[in-house]
Design a protein around this motif. Sequence first.
Motif, PDB file in Angstrom:
ATOM      1  N   PRO A 127       0.828  -1.213   0.000  1.00  0.00           N
ATOM      2  CA  PRO A 127       0.000   0.000   0.000  1.00  0.00           C
ATOM      3  C   PRO A 127       0.860   1.259   0.000  1.00  0.00           C
ATOM      4  O   PRO A 127       1.900   1.334   0.650  1.00  0.00           O
ATOM      5  N   VAL A 128       0.415   2.249  -0.740  1.00  0.00           N
ATOM      6  CA  VAL A 128       1.172   3.488  -0.892  1.00  0.00           C
ATOM      7  C   VAL A 128       0.765   4.472   0.205  1.00  0.00           C
ATOM      8  O   VAL A 128      -0.425   4.632   0.499  1.00  0.00           O
ATOM      9  N   ILE A 184       0.383   4.394  -8.759  1.00  0.00           N
ATOM     10  CA  ILE A 184      -0.549   4.046  -7.682  1.00  0.00           C
ATOM     11  C   ILE A 184      -0.469   5.113  -6.597  1.00  0.00           C
ATOM     12  O   ILE A 184       0.637   5.503  -6.179  1.00  0.00           O
ATOM     13  N   THR A 185      -1.608   5.586  -6.132  1.00  0.00           N
ATOM     14  CA  THR A 185      -1.646   6.563  -5.046  1.00  0.00           C
ATOM     15  C   THR A 185      -2.973   6.444  -4.311  1.00  0.00           C
ATOM     16  O   THR A 185      -3.984   6.047  -4.915  1.00  0.00           O
ATOM     17  N   PRO A 186      -3.001   6.740  -3.014  1.00  0.00           N
ATOM     18  CA  PRO A 186      -4.290   6.731  -2.304  1.00  0.00           C
ATOM     19  C   PRO A 186      -5.261   7.715  -2.937  1.00  0.00           C
ATOM     20  O   PRO A 186      -4.864   8.797  -3.399  1.00  0.00           O
ATOM     21  N   ARG A 187      -6.518   7.333  -2.948  1.00  0.00           N
ATOM     22  CA  ARG A 187      -7.542   8.206  -3.537  1.00  0.00           C
ATOM     23  C   ARG A 187      -7.660   9.488  -2.723  1.00  0.00           C
ATOM     24  O   ARG A 187      -7.511   9.490  -1.504  1.00  0.00           O
ATOM     25  N   LEU A 192       7.148   9.129  -5.736  1.00  0.00           N
ATOM     26  CA  LEU A 192       7.032  10.553  -6.018  1.00  0.00           C
ATOM     27  C   LEU A 192       6.321  11.239  -4.858  1.00  0.00           C
ATOM     28  O   LEU A 192       5.329  10.728  -4.342  1.00  0.00           O
ATOM     29  N   SER A 193       6.821  12.397  -4.465  1.00  0.00           N
ATOM     30  CA  SER A 193       6.197  13.187  -3.409  1.00  0.00           C
ATOM     31  C   SER A 193       5.188  14.152  -4.010  1.00  0.00           C
ATOM     32  O   SER A 193       5.543  14.987  -4.852  1.00  0.00           O
ATOM     33  N   ILE A 194       3.943  14.045  -3.585  1.00  0.00           N
ATOM     34  CA  ILE A 194       2.902  14.939  -4.101  1.00  0.00           C
ATOM     35  C   ILE A 194       3.183  16.374  -3.694  1.00  0.00           C
ATOM     36  O   ILE A 194       2.941  17.318  -4.460  1.00  0.00           O
ATOM     37  N   PRO A 251      -9.644  -2.061  -4.639  1.00  0.00           N
ATOM     38  CA  PRO A 251     -10.477  -2.287  -3.443  1.00  0.00           C
ATOM     39  C   PRO A 251      -9.954  -1.587  -2.184  1.00  0.00           C
ATOM     40  O   PRO A 251     -10.703  -1.424  -1.214  1.00  0.00           O
ATOM     41  N   SER A 252      -8.673  -1.169  -2.196  1.00  0.00           N
ATOM     42  CA  SER A 252      -8.115  -0.431  -1.061  1.00  0.00           C
ATOM     43  C   SER A 252      -8.299   1.067  -1.220  1.00  0.00           C
ATOM     44  O   SER A 252      -7.705   1.855  -0.472  1.00  0.00           O
ATOM     45  N   ASP A 253      -9.107   1.468  -2.173  1.00  0.00           N
ATOM     46  CA  ASP A 253      -9.388   2.879  -2.462  1.00  0.00           C
ATOM     47  C   ASP A 253      -8.135   3.607  -2.929  1.00  0.00           C
ATOM     48  O   ASP A 253      -7.926   4.779  -2.605  1.00  0.00           O
ATOM     49  N   GLN A 254      -7.306   2.918  -3.690  1.00  0.00           N
ATOM     50  CA  GLN A 254      -6.169   3.543  -4.337  1.00  0.00           C
ATOM     51  C   GLN A 254      -6.494   3.800  -5.804  1.00  0.00           C
ATOM     52  O   GLN A 254      -7.215   3.032  -6.439  1.00  0.00           O
ATOM     53  N   MET A 255      -5.945   4.876  -6.339  1.00  0.00           N
ATOM     54  CA  MET A 255      -6.031   5.149  -7.764  1.00  0.00           C
ATOM     55  C   MET A 255      -4.889   4.414  -8.453  1.00  0.00           C
ATOM     56  O   MET A 255      -3.739   4.443  -7.983  1.00  0.00           O
TER      57      MET A 255
END
Length: 527
Positions: A42-43, A523-526, A65-67, A482-486
Amino acid sequence: MLLFVTLIHGNDDHCVKEYFDQNSFVCVCNISVCPNIEPATPVSKGYIDSWESSRDQYRFHRTQLSINDLARPLESNMLQKLTLPYKKLRIQINIDDQRQTIHGFGGAITDATGLNLLNLPVNLSDSIMSNYFSKNGLDYSVTRVPIGGTDFSTRIYTYADDQPDDFELEHFALEPEDKLLKIPLIKQALKLKEGNLKLLGSAWSPPGWMKTNNNITGSGFLKGSPGGPYYKAWAKYYVKFLEAYAKEGIDFWGITTQNEPTQAIVHQEFFYNCLGLTPQQLRDFVKLDLGPVLRDAGYGTDKLQVLLHDDIRDFLPSYTEAVLNDTEAASYVTGIGYHWYKNGLEDFYENLNLVHSNFPNHFLFSTEACEGFARFSTERAQLGNWTRAETYAVDIIEDLNRFTTGWLDWNLALNTQGGPSWAENWTDGLILVDASKATYYRNPMFYSLGHFSKFIPPNSVYIGHEVQGDSQGVYVAAFIDPSDQMVMVILNTNDSPVDLIIEKFTSVSVPIAMDAHSIRTLITPRI
């Protein structure tokens, strides 16, 4: 070249490279060295994980990558500052455009697969299975299993050859290939997946005594008519198979109605395991025989997915319209399987849109693919062909963009000739085995398919997107997992790099520089 993303840290690629006579390299595994593949974890919030494979350099190369760094003012007008002659595209994710739910990705456990693994030391055969089914690999979620023999067996057989006109199939029996080559690998895969593996069964041919040509191989149809004794016996054959595997502790998620029913019709000289079924014959077989027999045996659609067609996209409209416009036949079917092979149709992808539009309640699933399949080709199995990695990725993305819910490769493992195959129908494979050297090779296609299977688990949902600019040679698909990641997969097949700005993937615009001939999963959290 201007740095287009901020890299926090990266991995090595867990690849011992070797070059042959192709345009890229393979990753080598032998008894001395076989690096593990990094799992996808998980990210963390505020970051994007980027996994890249490329023709010239990388295999699953992960950077983070840092947002916050991406949000710096320097990035806001970066597209205008670029002066290099690269494609510049803007991709906008539409989170409200949510479409199909993903069933999964995988390949087939065939007799050829089992034989190739048996020819390796145990630690290497175990490594191949881990490469495919563990999180330290491609994390496959679906596996296709032939019902009986195929052209990728070393002999021609079914489960009821010995007693002609055995309509009740009292002499039905699994063969040594099941007990030695397929069942042990299926159990190993189920263990690696902790039981979370969908199994899809497909039959190539009934016993010869059921066919009009009295032969397992070659062009032939079932004797008689739907509703008659031969059709009923063929339907019971499926139930017998499901029950025999259930006794081994193996339950199936689904079956297809018949592998490639058009081969015996279109190619009269077709000489290996097959059975012809016209659209009307398939409709009546499902309605009068297969559907009721499965239901009465406890394999209704609440327990077992039934996918019709299982053949090339050219004939999807005729087969789906014949079966699914019949209310009774349609009630026994849940999905539509198709193969990736082309048969001259110029824009055969549009058949997927057509079929989905006509039958939106029946899911689409790509059930078989392989490269190097052209009959009499001298370019069957190849070590290090990156172009084939791109043809795989293009097809997967084009299919996913047209409501497809899953995609399956063919044999998990072949030898360096592309077999074994009794029919000498050799093809390429994601993993090629050289038993004489106790070595196997992960081809570029292995990583190409892995950019989907490893990062897009079952129950992910496809989301729409728009591309602004000259998108030729660039392919995109996006999902919520399913983990709400994009999750995004981007492929660049161009000879030069491509610069992208991705909007609404995170809270800020994301600039990405795609190398020439590369594929990347983000991949990144939504938000």
